[in-house]
Design an enzyme around this catalytic site. Sequence first.
Site, PDB file in Angstrom:
ATOM      1  N   ASN A   1       0.870  -1.172   0.000  1.00 26.09           N
ATOM      2  CA  ASN A   1       0.000   0.000   0.000  1.00 26.09           C
ATOM      3  C   ASN A   1       0.910   1.226   0.000  1.00 26.09           C
ATOM      4  O   ASN A   1       1.461   1.603   1.035  1.00 26.09           O
ATOM      5  CB  ASN A   1      -0.883  -0.037   1.257  1.00 26.09           C
ATOM      6  CG  ASN A   1      -1.878   1.107   1.287  1.00 26.09           C
ATOM      7  OD1 ASN A   1      -1.844   1.996   0.423  1.00 26.09           O
ATOM      8  ND2 ASN A   1      -2.754   1.106   2.269  1.00 26.09           N
TER       9      ASN A   1
ATOM     10  N   ARG B   1      -2.264  -2.121  -3.722  1.00 26.41           N
ATOM     11  CA  ARG B   1      -3.555  -1.480  -3.503  1.00 26.41           C
ATOM     12  C   ARG B   1      -3.593  -0.221  -4.371  1.00 26.41           C
ATOM     13  O   ARG B   1      -2.676   0.603  -4.344  1.00 26.41           O
ATOM     14  CB  ARG B   1      -3.676  -1.074  -2.043  1.00 26.41           C
ATOM     15  CG  ARG B   1      -4.942  -0.308  -1.804  1.00 26.41           C
ATOM     16  CD  ARG B   1      -4.884   0.438  -0.496  1.00 26.41           C
ATOM     17  NE  ARG B   1      -6.133   1.137  -0.302  1.00 26.41           N
ATOM     18  CZ  ARG B   1      -6.263   2.216   0.447  1.00 26.41           C
ATOM     19  NH1 ARG B   1      -5.233   2.720   1.072  1.00 26.41           N
ATOM     20  NH2 ARG B   1      -7.425   2.798   0.568  1.00 26.41           N
TER      21      ARG B   1
ATOM     22  N   LEU C   1     -15.755   0.396   9.874  1.00 27.80           N
ATOM     23  CA  LEU C   1     -15.731   1.612  10.692  1.00 27.80           C
ATOM     24  C   LEU C   1     -14.324   1.854  11.220  1.00 27.80           C
ATOM     25  O   LEU C   1     -13.932   1.341  12.264  1.00 27.80           O
ATOM     26  CB  LEU C   1     -16.720   1.480  11.866  1.00 27.80           C
ATOM     27  CG  LEU C   1     -18.167   1.079  11.512  1.00 27.80           C
ATOM     28  CD1 LEU C   1     -19.005   0.926  12.768  1.00 27.80           C
ATOM     29  CD2 LEU C   1     -18.795   2.108  10.571  1.00 27.80           C
TER      30      LEU C   1
ATOM     31  N   GLY D   1     -11.532   6.188   8.315  1.00 26.48           N
ATOM     32  CA  GLY D   1     -12.458   6.284   7.182  1.00 26.48           C
ATOM     33  C   GLY D   1     -13.524   5.222   7.407  1.00 26.48           C
ATOM     34  O   GLY D   1     -13.192   4.137   7.880  1.00 26.48           O
TER      35      GLY D   1
ATOM     36  N   ARG E   1     -13.833  13.310   8.225  1.00 27.03           N
ATOM     37  CA  ARG E   1     -14.655  13.618   7.048  1.00 27.03           C
ATOM     38  C   ARG E   1     -16.103  13.821   7.476  1.00 27.03           C
ATOM     39  O   ARG E   1     -16.606  13.111   8.345  1.00 27.03           O
ATOM     40  CB  ARG E   1     -14.592  12.496   6.020  1.00 27.03           C
ATOM     41  CG  ARG E   1     -13.244  12.308   5.380  1.00 27.03           C
ATOM     42  CD  ARG E   1     -13.353  11.352   4.196  1.00 27.03           C
ATOM     43  NE  ARG E   1     -12.037  10.919   3.755  1.00 27.03           N
ATOM     44  CZ  ARG E   1     -11.612   9.658   3.820  1.00 27.03           C
ATOM     45  NH1 ARG E   1     -12.404   8.701   4.266  1.00 27.03           N
ATOM     46  NH2 ARG E   1     -10.396   9.347   3.409  1.00 27.03           N
TER      47      ARG E   1
HETATM   48  P1  ADP Z   1      -7.917   3.718   8.832  1.00 23.84           P
HETATM   49  O1  ADP Z   1      -7.379   2.438   8.219  1.00 23.84           O
HETATM   50  O2  ADP Z   1      -9.125   4.248   8.163  1.00 23.84           O
HETATM   51  O3  ADP Z   1      -6.873   4.742   9.113  1.00 23.84           O
HETATM   52  P2  ADP Z   1      -8.411   2.068  11.158  1.00 23.84           P
HETATM   53  O4  ADP Z   1      -9.293   1.021  10.628  1.00 23.84           O
HETATM   54  O5  ADP Z   1      -7.012   1.707  11.512  1.00 23.84           O
HETATM   55  O6  ADP Z   1      -8.449   3.354  10.276  1.00 23.84           O
HETATM   56  O7  ADP Z   1      -9.113   2.682  12.441  1.00 23.84           O
HETATM   57  C1  ADP Z   1      -8.525   3.712  13.175  1.00 23.84           C
HETATM   58  C2  ADP Z   1      -9.554   4.251  14.143  1.00 23.84           C
HETATM   59  O8  ADP Z   1      -9.989   3.209  15.009  1.00 23.84           O
HETATM   60  C3  ADP Z   1      -8.991   5.333  15.048  1.00 23.84           C
HETATM   61  O9  ADP Z   1      -9.373   6.598  14.555  1.00 23.84           O
HETATM   62  C4  ADP Z   1      -9.624   5.066  16.386  1.00 23.84           C
HETATM   63  O10 ADP Z   1     -10.569   6.063  16.651  1.00 23.84           O
HETATM   64  C5  ADP Z   1     -10.392   3.777  16.222  1.00 23.84           C
HETATM   65  N1  ADP Z   1     -10.150   2.838  17.309  1.00 23.84           N
HETATM   66  C6  ADP Z   1      -9.132   1.987  17.480  1.00 23.84           C
HETATM   67  N2  ADP Z   1      -9.266   1.303  18.633  1.00 23.84           N
HETATM   68  C7  ADP Z   1     -10.418   1.718  19.195  1.00 23.84           C
HETATM   69  C8  ADP Z   1     -11.122   1.419  20.407  1.00 23.84           C
HETATM   70  N3  ADP Z   1     -10.676   0.522  21.263  1.00 23.84           N
HETATM   71  N4  ADP Z   1     -12.274   2.055  20.638  1.00 23.84           N
HETATM   72  C9  ADP Z   1     -12.749   2.965  19.786  1.00 23.84           C
HETATM   73  N5  ADP Z   1     -12.133   3.310  18.647  1.00 23.84           N
HETATM   74  C10 ADP Z   1     -10.986   2.698  18.349  1.00 23.84           C
END
Ligand code: ADP
Length: 419
Positions: free
Chosen positions: A8, A114, A232, A235, A264
């Site tokens: 990626n 990716r 979730l 993004g 966003r």
């Molecule tokens: P991306 O790949 O879109 O950057 P991820 O799938 O890695 O994102 O998710 C990151 C998000 O997950 C962070 O912004 C954080 O808010 C959330 N996150 C991670 N662990 C927890 C948790 N234990 N409780 C709530 N939110 C969490």
Amino acid sequence: MAKTMAVNAGSSSLKFQLLEMPAEQVIAQGVIERIGMDDAIVTIKYGAEINAERLVGHSEDDEHITLSKDGKGKKYENVTAIKNHQQAINFMLQKLTDLGIIKDFNEITGVGHRVVAGGEWFNHSVVVTDEVLAKIDRLADYAPLHNPANAMGIRAFQKLLPDALSVAVFDTSFHQTMPDENFLYALPYEYYTRYGARKYGAHGTSHRYVASRAAELLGKDLKSLKLITLHLGAGASITAIKDGKSLDTSMGFSPLAGVAMATRSGDVDASLVYYIQEREGLTNEEMLNILNKKSGLLGISTISSDMRDLLDVQDTNEHANMAIRIFINRVVKYVGQYVAEMGGVDAIVFTAGIGENSVPVRKMIIDKLNYFGVKLDEEKNNVRGKEVEISTNDSKVKALLIPTNEELMIARDVESLKA
Ligand code: ADP
């Protein structure tokens, strides 16, 4: 055994995972950040089978290796000058060799990349040819921050590993099955034919992966299921999957649309954008930056884009509380839409950072969905990052937690194109 790398490439970073295929075993993963800087950061994590003698130990410079608590996993870290992607990849491949993870570059027989935007040209993963690369370049209009970096990664790997099969895996391709009533905006039709102005969606590799795992866990044929997958993370996107195909998804022409996300806005009345822009005297670029980087959980809470921070203070901070309620509300609305569109649902699937890790967020969402027959088992829900059914045994609609694995999906696509 043949090794496949899932890549990626971002504009200043490159994440990779090296897998033994077809065993689907991860043997190393890592990231190179701050490419282009004198203090780029290289991190490589690798496993138990590496000979301890090879440890270089803590050295005086920035290069060092640490062991995990159980002594099985190792982490190589270094801060060093890296000019560009090609140098980053060369450094990484060299390090994989020095660390004994590979003996020779040629062990890597496939590289899957990716690619964010595939437009209408790509409805599945493809072997990269000159024509494919030219199309990825042209699709930069749809993903200006991502496609050029993805293409740069592909070119750099092709130079360094000319014999490895190079495969492009698109975030959008899974959603190419959406029917026109779902992918078209109700705008003058000519904008679609002239500019490709339509919904493309994103996170397709993740939705595709968790959907196939969901079918396996439920012991059903994917083609017989109605699923709603909730990716979730920072993004976030939601997809309605019917007969194994994406029927609708919440992201749009770009990843800005859909539910409220970390930074966003998600869906906004387009006329409001102009209203604010005019009053604040903002350029198009500034406005787009606000919608992409300053909105969502961050914009409403005013304190953080990270769901964890907001959950921590939700009882005392009104804005954090409001941001969480808005997030839940948007997710619940999309799920409701998709239940209606599919005429029912068999299972809803949670994945990505928030979906995999947040016990309270999953509970808040499912509690609002009881009306169509999904019931949460609170004990089973008390888990993070594990494949598990979190609904009660008598729940008519199942709820599942499935950690996403886009890298594995990419490696599988490479495998399937090798034949
Ligand atoms: P991306 O790949 O879109 O950057 P991820 O799938 O890695 O994102 O998710 C990151 C998000 O997950 C962070 O912004 C954080 O808010 C959330 N996150 C991670 N662990 C927890 C948790 N234990 N409780 C709530 N939110 C969490």
